[in-house]
Motif scaffolding. Structure first.
Motif: not given
Length: 485
Positions: A228, A238-240, A472, A475-476, A479
């Protein structure tokens, strides 16, 4: 801190309205097989916010409810990092429903979806040029079959930019500061700002307060398959939430026949008067032109020249939804004048300061109409019940409470907007106020005399479903679909 924006990690709906993709369909899904559902979400080809030439012929977007995250097995320490409003849900408690105006005709107990145990897990939004939607939808439904049950399909209609009551729609939108050039400081704005800090709509960037909205942050390396983005406000984590946004969706049934027949009766069959009162209730002319603007610009205007609502009534729908005011009412230049207004000693400024500053309560709308359009003439003349018509109201915001819930509660559902004692003329639920005062009326100021007031307004719009989703970043999304406990 980098000033760049990760367009390739942002879902395209945040940047584009997809006006060229005139066909759309929304799927409400329920997880039935966690493994298969996670596998599909990790690989679904979601459209990004990267500009492409030529424009794409289709686009897919995905958003999750809190219940969906639970069903997918997202760890609770991550789920708990999302906002309290998102976690509770749109119909999560009676107090919230009351604040949102979801009472009596709009009670979640009567919703088709979103109320009670009918909250969907995943929302899949599909957009396409004419002729491409059915094939895209069939492909997505087939792909989802192993992991999801289909709770519902929300169809849309291409009404050529006109909402069901007959008014040109989709005109007024905030301009997002994608280039990140606007200073992110809580400096007083003395004019209505069109340009809005990116963090008002996209998580992980500074908002109008110069702060970062709360969202889940995790230790580096938490996702084995996904790296992330690092949080700008805490590089250790890291930023969800970064590049994501909250998505509010409400299915609104519009009773077009009741709207125009009520006005026709009030106007005693006078078509010109019927139209003028309808435009006063909306705050725009049928063609979309604002009632306060003489220059033909449908979005570049404010209400400073009409403080008493003589041209656009104070309670008109678009004025309530976006008052277009600044942080401080106008006044003479100079520090002393500003201090007098700030302290509330200027009676005129105080009178104009009854509505909260607009820049902290903006919404990015992405709604689509549904059903069969009905002309004004047919709406007035017909006696049969036409097919259900309405709007799938969709808005994006970084803070559900400060943006959507504030606007819906204080400005739309509330009966004490800008000194008035009445509800929204279009969306009002018509129930008496807490003191028993009626809200089923609409006032139009007159220069020399008492307000002209329409009374006994029926319910023109009913809520048929709704939910809070998190949309989101790309990438999130992967994730959330792959992270383990």
């Amino acid at each position: 801190m980098s000033s760049t924006v990760d367009f390739d990690d942002i879902q395209g709906l945040l940047r584009f309205g997809y006006k060229h993709l005139t066909q759309a369909s929304f799927l409400l899904l329920h997880v039935k097989d966690r493994v298969a559902a996670r596998a599909w979400l990790a690989s679904v080809p979601v459209a990004s916010a990267e500009a492409r030439q030529p424009p794409p012929e289709t686009a897919i977007h995905v958003a999750l409810t809190r219940q969906g995250m639970d069903a997918l097995g997202v760890p609770q320490d991550i789920v708990g990092g999302f906002s309290a409003e998102f976690l509770a849900g749109m119909a999560g408690d009676e107090a919230r429903s009351r604040r949102l105006g979801d009472v009596v005709p709009n009670d979640p107990a009567g919703w088709l979806w979103g109320g009670g145990g009918l909250v969907p897990h995943v929302l899949v939004m599909m957009y396409a040029v004419p002729g491409r939607l059915s094939g895209l939808e069939a492909t997505i439904v087939a792909q989802c079959e192993a992991g999801f049950e289909l709770d519902g399909r929300l169809a849309t209609s291409d009404m050529d930019g006109v909402e069901p009551f007959g008014f040109v729609d989709g005109i007024s939108q905030p301009q997002l500061d994608w280039e990140r050039k606007r200073p992110v400081r809580d400096a007083t704005q003395f004019a209505y700002p069109a340009l809005t800090c990116l963090g008002e709509f996209v998580l992980g960037y500074p908002n109008e307060y110069g702060a970062y909205t709360d969202r889940p942050l995790v230790e580096r390396g938490r996702g084995n398959l996904v790296q992330l983005a690092v949080a700008e406000d805490d590089p250790r984590l890291e930023d969800v939430g970064r590049n994501g946004s909250y998505l509010v969706m409400r299915q609104l049934r519009q009773d077009v026949r009741a709207f125009w027949q009520y006005l026709d009766v009030q106007a005693a069959g006078n078509a010109a008067l019927r139209r003028r009162w309808a435009e006063a209730m909306v705050g725009r002319k049928l063609g979309g032109e604002p009632l306060v603007d003489d220059h033909g610009d449908a979005n570049d205007f404010d209400y400073r020249g009409d403080p008493d609502g003589l041209r656009c009534p104070l309670g008109a729908h678009v004025r309530r939804a976006n008052p277009r005011n600044a942080d401080l009412p106008e006044g003479p230049p100079g520090l002393l004048s500003r201090l007098v207004r700030v302290l509330g000693f200027d009676a005129i400024a105080l009178e104009q300061d009854r509505v909260a500053s607009t820049r902290f309560h903006r919404l990015l709308r992405r709604g689509r109409e549904y059903g069969v359009p009905l002309s004004i003439e047919d709406a007035v003349a017909t006696d049969f019940e036409p097919p259900e018509t309405g709007l799938h109201f969709i808005c994006l915001a970084a803070n559900i409470m400060r943006q959507f819930e504030f606007v819906q509660n204080a400005w739309i559902a509330g009966s004490r907007f800008d000194g008035l004692c009445e509800g929204d003329p279009l969306l009002g639920h018509r129930q008496p106020g807490l003191d028993g005062s009626p809200t089923d009326c609409f006032s139009m100021p007159v220069v020399d005399g008492p307000d002209l007031r329409l009374r006994g307004l029926p319910v023109f719009v009913k809520v048929r479903g709704g939910a809070y989703f998190f949309m989101p970043g790309l990438r999130a999304l992967k994730f959330l679909a792959t992270v383990e406990q």
